[in-house]
Scaffold this active site. Structure first.
Site, mmCIF file in Angstrom:
data_model
loop_
_atom_site.group_PDB
_atom_site.id
_atom_site.type_symbol
_atom_site.label_atom_id
_atom_site.label_comp_id
_atom_site.label_asym_id
_atom_site.label_seq_id
_atom_site.Cartn_x
_atom_site.Cartn_y
_atom_site.Cartn_z
ATOM 1 N N ARG A 1 -10.298 -11.580 1.700
ATOM 2 C CA ARG A 1 -11.174 -12.625 1.161
ATOM 3 C C ARG A 1 -10.502 -13.992 1.221
ATOM 4 O O ARG A 1 -11.187 -15.014 1.320
ATOM 5 C CB ARG A 1 -11.595 -12.265 -0.271
ATOM 6 C CG ARG A 1 -10.472 -12.200 -1.272
ATOM 7 C CD ARG A 1 -10.801 -11.331 -2.481
ATOM 8 N NE ARG A 1 -10.803 -9.918 -2.139
ATOM 9 C CZ ARG A 1 -11.071 -8.943 -3.006
ATOM 10 N NH1 ARG A 1 -11.363 -9.243 -4.263
ATOM 11 N NH2 ARG A 1 -11.054 -7.684 -2.630
ATOM 12 N N LYS B 1 0.828 -1.198 0.000
ATOM 13 C CA LYS B 1 0.000 0.000 0.000
ATOM 14 C C LYS B 1 0.871 1.259 0.000
ATOM 15 O O LYS B 1 2.040 1.210 0.404
ATOM 16 C CB LYS B 1 -0.884 0.017 1.254
ATOM 17 C CG LYS B 1 -1.926 -1.077 1.331
ATOM 18 C CD LYS B 1 -2.678 -0.988 2.650
ATOM 19 C CE LYS B 1 -3.749 -2.076 2.754
ATOM 20 N NZ LYS B 1 -4.866 -1.851 1.817
#
Length: 497
Positions: A348, A274
């Site tokens: 996920r 990120k």
């Protein structure tokens, strides 16, 4: 540290100093308890000078005149009687709590003329006070005057006609406040203090309330074939954990309801790292796991008549030399293979193994997972609504109703085959991201491939779990979103008594 309110309920109170808080509707000529707390009639004069109209959550702060039975009087407006909702009672409690300063005793009059106040409303008002009082300052070595004073206990007497009923209802309010504030604590903790092992230990503490807690280690998860979850964890020196919490308050024959939370205790993005700006907020990427843990606290503390399972997958996503790479293919517990396109789409991968484990082991009535899953849902809904995705219309409707009741709002998002095919992979059964378009929807479709035939809902709480705007009942960075929502869902639809 949260302000310490010792709350009690009484039909009457003898005033002798301290603070009096009075509620007032827009229609009423006088405030609740005015004849007791304000025999000199200063409220009417002050309200006229200040043009105080008692609109919702407006406050009027008055220094009591000499000879008055109290030192200060605060009037809290609650708006028009016909527009008053259950959530407004929480907000009124929060507004009142914000005015409790420089005193060790408070009398609060809530039976407004022309408005019948029931026990539930009184308990909700008290819950609003407890939620507003929360703060997180465990790591501050120097505190300002307000923070020092908040550490002192304040005796609060709420005056209402049905004091006995309010006292009984308040026991559930205390349970809810405990669960919400636990979730807030977990989200607010710094990531160096709350790794997967430490988080699991906090979940283990729920055994004190009667929750059965199992902690699965990396070795046990590997034996179960949780390759998706373990792939995320392999870049960190901190070992992963899977916490399984069971509350058995229902009938032995009843299948449980199940809640699954994403617990990425810190998310760098992994190899798909990120940007540096704002990365510190990724300590809150376990907001789903925090909400599930808080919910299990509530259900146990209020002795909910339901069998419930809470499962949280706890990992740290780091980019070391052993980290998962874009292009890797992992095998999930279900046996389905996943091509990792982006290591920052890791939540996920954690959830898919946790969902399969939950469905396979417990055969629940339904499964609801919570996750700070996608930035796309924040773009779509901001921080007002959480995204709701579901394969079951009834469950979706029940969740939406619970969201409206608690003001933890949900907005149902679409699912469909045209979206599902976006996560098909050339090299594996699926890939973990479908690209830039419809990012929150393709993430939900990824999870949907692991729920089998179980009624299921996915709540994407990325915009609501942390950094939401502060309001009357939440002054914290970590909001505890989802705890009250899911408790209301259980209360309204699932309990056996």
């Amino acid at each position: 540290m949260s302000a310490k309110f010792e709350i009690s309920f009484s039909k009457s109170v003898k005033l002798n100093g301290g603070l009096a808080i009075l509620l007032k509707t827009a229609e009423a000529d006088s405030a609740a308890g005015a004849e007791t707390a304000d025999p000199a009639g200063v409220i009417a004069k002050a309200a006229k000078i200040a043009r105080f109209s008692a609109k919702s959550m407006a406050t009027l702060d008055i220094v009591a005149p000499e000879g008055a039975p109290v030192e200060r009087i605060v009037v809290v407006g609650i708006g028009k009687v016909g527009e008053l909702t259950a959530h407004d009672w929480l907000k009124a409690g929060g507004a009142a709590a914000s005015k409790v300063k420089n005193t060790d005793k408070v009398a609060i009059f809530i039976d407004v003329p022309g408005l019948e106040t029931d026990a539930r409303a009184a308990a909700d008002f008290a819950l609003g006070m407890l939620l507003r009082a929360y703060s997180f300052d465990a790591y501050k070595t120097k505190k300002n005057d307000d923070e020092e004073k908040s550490a002192k206990s304040v005796k609060v007497t709420i005056v209402t006609a049905d004091a006995t009923g309010a006292r009984k209802a308040f026991s559930e309010s205390e349970a809810i406040a405990g669960g919400v504030n636990l979730a807030r604590d977990l989200v607010n903790e710094p990531p160096n203090a709350l790794g997967p092992v430490e988080f699991a230990a906090r979940a283990k503490e729920l055994e004190n309330l009667g929750v059965e807690v199992e902690i699965l280690t990396e070795k046990e998860m590997r034996r179960l074939g949780m390759g998706a979850l373990l792939g995320v964890a392999q870049g960190s020196v901190r070992p992963p954990r899977l916490a399984v919490m069971q509350w058995k308050g229902g009938k032995a024959k009843d299948r449980p309801v199940a809640f699954v939370g994403k617990g990425v205790v810190f998310d760098t993005g992994g190899i798909s790292i990120k940007p540096a700006a704002g990365m510190e907020d990724m300590k809150g990427d376990m907001g789903g796991a925090a909400a599930v843990t808080g919910l299990m606290h509530v259900l146990a503390a209020r002795k909910a008549a339901v069998n419930a399972v809470g499962i949280i997958g706890l990992v740290e996503n780091m980019p070391d030399g052993n980290a998962q790479r874009p292009g890797d293919i992992v095998t999930s517990m279900s046996g389905q293979t996943i091509e990792v396109i982006n290591t920052d789409a890791e939540g996920r991968l954690v959830l898919c193994d946790a969902l399969w484990y939950c469905s396979d082991r417990f055969k629940p009535q339904f499964m609801i997972n919570l996750a700070t899953l996608t930035g796309a849902i924040v773009v779509a809904l901001g921080n007002v609504h959480a995204g709701l995705f579901s394969n079951d219309d009834q469950l979706s409707a029940q969740l939406t109703a619970a969201g409206l009741s608690t003001n933890e709002k949900l907005w149902r998002m679409p699912l469909g085959k045209d979206y599902d095919k976006l996560i098909d992979s050339k090299f594996a059964d699926m890939k973990n991201t479908g690209g830039r378009q419809a990012g929150s929807i393709t993430a939900a479709h990824f999870l949907k491939r692991f729920v089998q035939d179980t009624p299921w809902a996915h709540l994407d709480i990325a915009g609501t779990a942390m950094g939401s705007p502060q309001d009357e009942i939440n002054q914290s960075w970590g909001s505890g979103f989802g705890v009250r929502l899911l408790d209301e869902l259980v209360r309204a639809n699932c309990e056996s008594r």
